[in-house]
Enzyme design. Structure first.
Site, PDB file in Angstrom:
ATOM      1  N   CYS A  83      -3.205 -19.296  26.498  1.00 17.98           N
ATOM      2  CA  CYS A  83      -4.187 -18.478  27.223  1.00 17.98           C
ATOM      3  C   CYS A  83      -5.357 -18.084  26.336  1.00 17.98           C
ATOM      4  O   CYS A  83      -6.325 -17.465  26.810  1.00 17.98           O
ATOM      5  CB  CYS A  83      -3.516 -17.263  27.812  1.00 17.98           C
ATOM      6  N   CYS A 204       0.471  -7.511  37.003  1.00 16.37           N
ATOM      7  CA  CYS A 204       0.408  -8.901  36.513  1.00 16.37           C
ATOM      8  C   CYS A 204      -0.900  -9.555  36.935  1.00 16.37           C
ATOM      9  O   CYS A 204      -1.307  -9.448  38.096  1.00 16.37           O
ATOM     10  CB  CYS A 204       1.558  -9.719  37.093  1.00 16.37           C
ATOM     11  N   SER A 205      -1.529 -10.288  36.001  1.00 16.84           N
ATOM     12  CA  SER A 205      -2.719 -11.051  36.369  1.00 16.84           C
ATOM     13  C   SER A 205      -2.284 -12.215  37.262  1.00 16.84           C
ATOM     14  O   SER A 205      -1.134 -12.649  37.213  1.00 16.84           O
ATOM     15  CB  SER A 205      -3.437 -11.560  35.117  1.00 16.84           C
ATOM     16  N   LYS A 326      -6.760  -9.203  35.182  1.00 16.32           N
ATOM     17  CA  LYS A 326      -6.040  -8.673  36.353  1.00 16.32           C
ATOM     18  C   LYS A 326      -6.838  -8.829  37.648  1.00 16.32           C
ATOM     19  O   LYS A 326      -6.323  -9.343  38.638  1.00 16.32           O
ATOM     20  CB  LYS A 326      -5.715  -7.189  36.110  1.00 16.32           C
ATOM     21  N   HIS A 330      -7.301 -15.162  36.201  1.00 17.11           N
ATOM     22  CA  HIS A 330      -6.911 -15.657  34.874  1.00 17.11           C
ATOM     23  C   HIS A 330      -6.625 -17.152  34.915  1.00 17.11           C
ATOM     24  O   HIS A 330      -5.478 -17.579  34.780  1.00 17.11           O
ATOM     25  CB  HIS A 330      -5.690 -14.858  34.396  1.00 17.11           C
TER      26      HIS A 330
END
Lengths: 382, 382
Positions: A83, A204-205, A326, A330
């Protein structure tokens, strides 16, 4: 080394973009950035992408993307750091210009996550396959372990974590490129589905498609392309233990702290000088740990920052004015470049309703996995 | 830019190394290189790897490898350009030192291909998924199309192609690290299984495990580490059309020619100055096309070079003294770095039975897919 500036940016909307393929996303963002810079060619391209191979069966992205952009022939390089791939690509673009190898560089991040692969399983290949993923744990579980350890150590609550998401969504509501441009409440977060205790769905994203691109040139040439260049003043990259179990304190992100220290030293500034920052909030607990490792708050005080308004627009150090991972979304390889774009707009005073007034120095922090790789950049309005 | 030198190298044997995992291979080669340089730390690591994600379910290789080498904390970056990943990593290591960002850099390439994944399918993700792989073609087929076009255009024969493999195996027989260190005959090649007409089994490089690593430092510091540094004098990278069908002439490798032209210009030398070269012979026809694109022979004359002894040890321009990808093996992410190691040994006069006498300037050429990405380096004995 030559000084390096960002002179233009371009990005797609982030979201579930069913009508756009991996190459479409890249071409849209890259063309946008090139048009904004007024260039129809570049010397080199650096592309951040975590896993085209697993998500859509496509490796060898560098020539593919260069070709579809109409620039076959150009030098092009794809980099992966899970990421943090976008941040790693930005650093390579910086090196390419700083070294004198290239005069005009396109840096892009791209990820197509919604085309069928099991995103959670693909993302889990960023964890240690032998000591983590093999035993069935995926990233919501790893970050839940970090959250649980943090809550036990510092007395933080689920409500503290909820405030991080609420704050990021309040910012994201002002960002037309965001995947979820709407406000949420603490009650929304606390009543959302439990994903991995204590992390709920709204901690959670999301899984996203998207691409982001910037154009880098030597600072001394920047006025040819824009009247408001943004200088890259500090660059720091670091690694830490790959497996969470190998870390002395799972709530402390060694790699982020080391990358930040290198970037601060290179820039000659400290955390107190940063006026706006984009940090890696893949889960609410990640933002909490990151702002501590970056030195914005003391150890153990990160959980209260969103609740107390410290990191909100108007607070002492606004964090994730874009909405963060978020609310903005993402698309993993793109996130590090999108962070730089938000700071680029902030320092140019063109962030609209989410503008941090008078921002002159900004920071981005991008990380991979449960924090084993990290990249920090510091930017300054010229 | 600062001048950059290679001061040490390390590599595993190439082959089907059942007892070694991806991380084991990296650590063996990297430790070997660091020991040979006399260093126990580096500033940055660049790792070439095509597809840890698809081959063994492991992305995020940079922190994993740094950690297992005992260097968690260091900056580390993984780069992918299909089979040119190693060459791309070497270029980034060069940039890192040349820019002044790093003083001691470890560049490594690694691939673990034998752990269960269908290697041909994974490799096919380096082709264009929408216009090539989707229709069922894989790399033996793509290179067979190139070979057929070449044979029709220039009147080359299967025997010409066989001589490339025979020559590479004659060299590889002198290399103790090679996967297949033994001589073969033209008759062996022509009687081997047809893989994709006109390419037979012995025209194809194998599926391999392995890792290779080098240490880069500023040239002016090189004498601290070795009395025989090898300077990197030219670096060129380029792309071409991703899909074979988009190329005007499938027998001409645009990207290789462009990368070579950039490297020659930077080094201030031409093909006539190169005394030893490692080129990308993933299939026999690839070596033929590469030596043309590099300017070692005229267009259409590449097929006769091995048969006539031009590219053999003792010939005008010995090519693939290591045995090349064909005999040494082709762990795809490692090959570009292993090429540099062969030239490093040649220019230091330590290549043993396969030494090219008096070699002072050497070249490596690494490419991805059917040639859509290419990296060329030119090296000089100091």
């Amino acid at each position: 080394m030559r000084e390096v500036a960002i002179v233009a940016a371009g990005m797609t909307r982030f979201g579930e973009l069913w009508e756009s393929s991996l190459r479409d996303l890249f071409v849209e963002a890259a063309s946008d950035a090139m048009r904004n810079a007024g260039v129809d060619a570049v010397d080199d391209i650096y592309i951040g992408n975590m896993s085209g191979g697993q998500f859509v069966g496509q490796e060898h992205l560098a020539p593919l993307m260069a070709d579809h952009l109409g620039l076959a022939g150009v030098g092009a390089t794809r980099v992966e750091s899970a990421c943090a791939s976008g941040g790693a690509a930005l650093r390579l673009g910086y090196l390419s210009v700083a070294s004198g190898m290239s005069d005009v560089v396109l840096v892009a991040g791209v990820e197509k996550m919604t085309d069928g692969a099991d995103a959670t399983q693909v993302l889990a290949t960023a964890a240690d396959q032998e000591t983590e993923a093999y035993h069935g744990i995926t990233f919501p579980g790893l970050y839940a372990l970090i959250a649980r350890a943090y809550m036990e150590r510092y007395g933080a609550t689920e409500e503290d974590l909820a405030w991080v998401a609420v704050k990021d969504h309040a910012h994201g509501a002002l960002n037309p490129k965001a995947q979820f441009p709407r406000k949420i409440t603490v009650e929304d977060v606390l009543s959302s589905t439990m994903v991995s205790d204590p992390l709920r769905l709204l901690n959670c994203s999301p899984v996203s498609d998207g691409a982001a691109a910037v154009i880098l040139v030597p600072l001394e040439e920047a006025s040819k392309y824009t009247d408001r260049p943004v200088r890259i003043r500090g660059v720091g990259q670091a690694t830490g233990s790959m497996a969470l179990a190998d870390r002395e304190d799972p709530t402390w992100l060694d790699a982020v702290a080391a990358a930040a220290e290198r970037a601060y030293r290179m820039a000659g500034v400290g955390p107190e000088d940063i006026q706006v920052a984009e940090v890696h909030d893949c889960f609410s607990i990640a933002e909490v740990c990151c702002i501590e490792a970056l030195g914005f708050v003391e150890r153990g005080e990160g959980a209260a920052a969103a609740r107390e308004g410290l990191t909100a627009l108007g607070g002492r150090i606004p964090v994730n004015t874009s909405g963060g991972l978020k609310a903005k979304g993402h698309p993993v390889g793109a996130s590090g470049v999108a962070q730089a774009i938000e700071i680029f707009h902030q320092l140019r005073g063109e962030a609209g309703e989410r503008q941090v007034e008078g921002a002159r120095i900004g920071l981005t922090q991008n990380m991979g996995g449960s924090g084993a790789s990290a990249v920090v950049h510091i930017f300054e309005r010229v």
